[in-house]
Design an enzyme around this catalytic site. Structure first.
Site, short mmCIF file in Angstrom:
data_model
loop_
_atom_site.label_atom_id
_atom_site.label_comp_id
_atom_site.label_asym_id
_atom_site.label_seq_id
_atom_site.Cartn_x
_atom_site.Cartn_y
_atom_site.Cartn_z
N ASP A 95 0.78 3.61 3.61
CA ASP A 95 1.13 2.02 3.13
C ASP A 95 1.99 2.24 2.31
O ASP A 95 2.05 3.03 1.37
CB ASP A 95 -0.47 1.22 2.82
CG ASP A 95 -1.04 1.95 1.71
OD1 ASP A 95 -0.53 1.42 0.43
OD2 ASP A 95 -1.78 2.78 1.88
N GLU A 99 -8.38 -7.75 -3.97
CA GLU A 99 -8.70 -6.95 -5.23
C GLU A 99 -8.53 -7.92 -6.39
O GLU A 99 -7.64 -8.83 -6.15
CB GLU A 99 -7.78 -5.62 -5.17
CG GLU A 99 -6.68 -5.77 -5.05
CD GLU A 99 -5.76 -4.49 -4.88
OE1 GLU A 99 -6.20 -3.35 -5.68
OE2 GLU A 99 -5.08 -4.01 -3.75
#
Length: 262
Positions: free
Chosen positions: A58, A145
């Site tokens: 990523d 998150e």
């Protein structure tokens, strides 16, 4: 005339082979073994990520000038690319990464980093505005998150029930647009504090760089495991996040056939 014809044929042959040092993209269905290293490797004392056959990365603004063709031929079979944050931030490298991954036939998906100071509907619309619905793209990803670095949202941590409600609202808007149920990315602390295990029927992408998913997320099934933040991949300068898919090569092909956008 004969010399001219020979010259033309030579030029065509050279073009078919690609420019020197820049090989043409491999067949889109080809899966390459991971030829990665790690600047800070971890011994997982169990089922290491290398035991899985399909790996990827990523990326975000921190990665520049990626040679996607080289990266793919060294095991980058998929890439999740950061697209947006909150309701008004777009990653400065998203368009470049999206185009480069596509040209190299890397299976690509986009992710959104969630903020708790903007409505989920506004954030979903911002993601949709910036991420083209592209045939063959992987499902969109909701990155959940805590955000300790935001100047406006760092201190906002809603109760778990409100977190889950906001997630459901973002997920619903984005699923309607792209025609695929999004993937949920999260961390061990966020997962536990907000009871994300209650989300049934979703593919999970789990971050755990010191323990296996079974240790960090007991009983949670997963589709992707982000196992390193210090990967070294040919074609990419500096460290990059490494990920693996949960199944076999055949499982990967079947999952992509079912979950890729049409």
């Amino acid at each position: 005339m004969i010399l001219r014809r020979a010259l033309i044929l030579s030029l065509l042959a050279l073009a078919a082979c690609g420019r020197p040092g820049n090989p043409p993209p491999a067949d889109p269905g080809t899966l390459f073994p991971a030829r990665f290293s790690d600047s800070d490797p971890v011994d997982f004392h169990g089922r290491n990520p290398q035991s899985f056959p399909v790996h990827g990365i990523d990326v975000a603004r921190f990665q520049n000038n990626i040679d996607w063709s080289t990266a793919r031929q060294n095991g980058v079979n998929f890439a999740f690319i950061k697209a947006t944050e909150g309701g008004d931030l777009k990653d400065i490298n998203f368009d470049t990464h999206w185009q480069g991954a596509g040209q190299a036939a890397v299976k690509r998906g986009a992710y959104h980093f969630y903020y708790f100071c903007t409505s989920p509907e506004d954030q979903a619309r911002w993601f949709i505005r910036n991420v083209p619905r592209t045939p063959g793209m992987l499902p969109p990803v909701l990155d959940m998150e805590w955000n300790p670095f935001s100047p406006t949202c760092a201190h906002i941590r809603p109760p778990a029930a409100e977190v889950r409600d906001q997630m459901h609202r973002w997920l619903a808007v984005v699923e309607r647009h792209y025609g695929q149920r999004p993937i949920i990315y999260t961390t061990p602390e966020f997962y536990r504090k907000n009871d994300l295990g209650s989300f049934k029927g979703y593919d999970f992408w789990l971050r755990t760089t010191a323990k296996t998913p079974a240790e960090a997320y007991p009983s949670q099934t997963w589709r992707f495991w982000q196992y390193s933040a210090t990967g070294v991949v040919p074609g990419i300068g500096g460290d990059v996040d490494l990920n693996t898919f949960s199944g076999s090569r055949a499982d990967w092909q079947n999952w992509v056939a079912t979950r890729a956008a049409r």
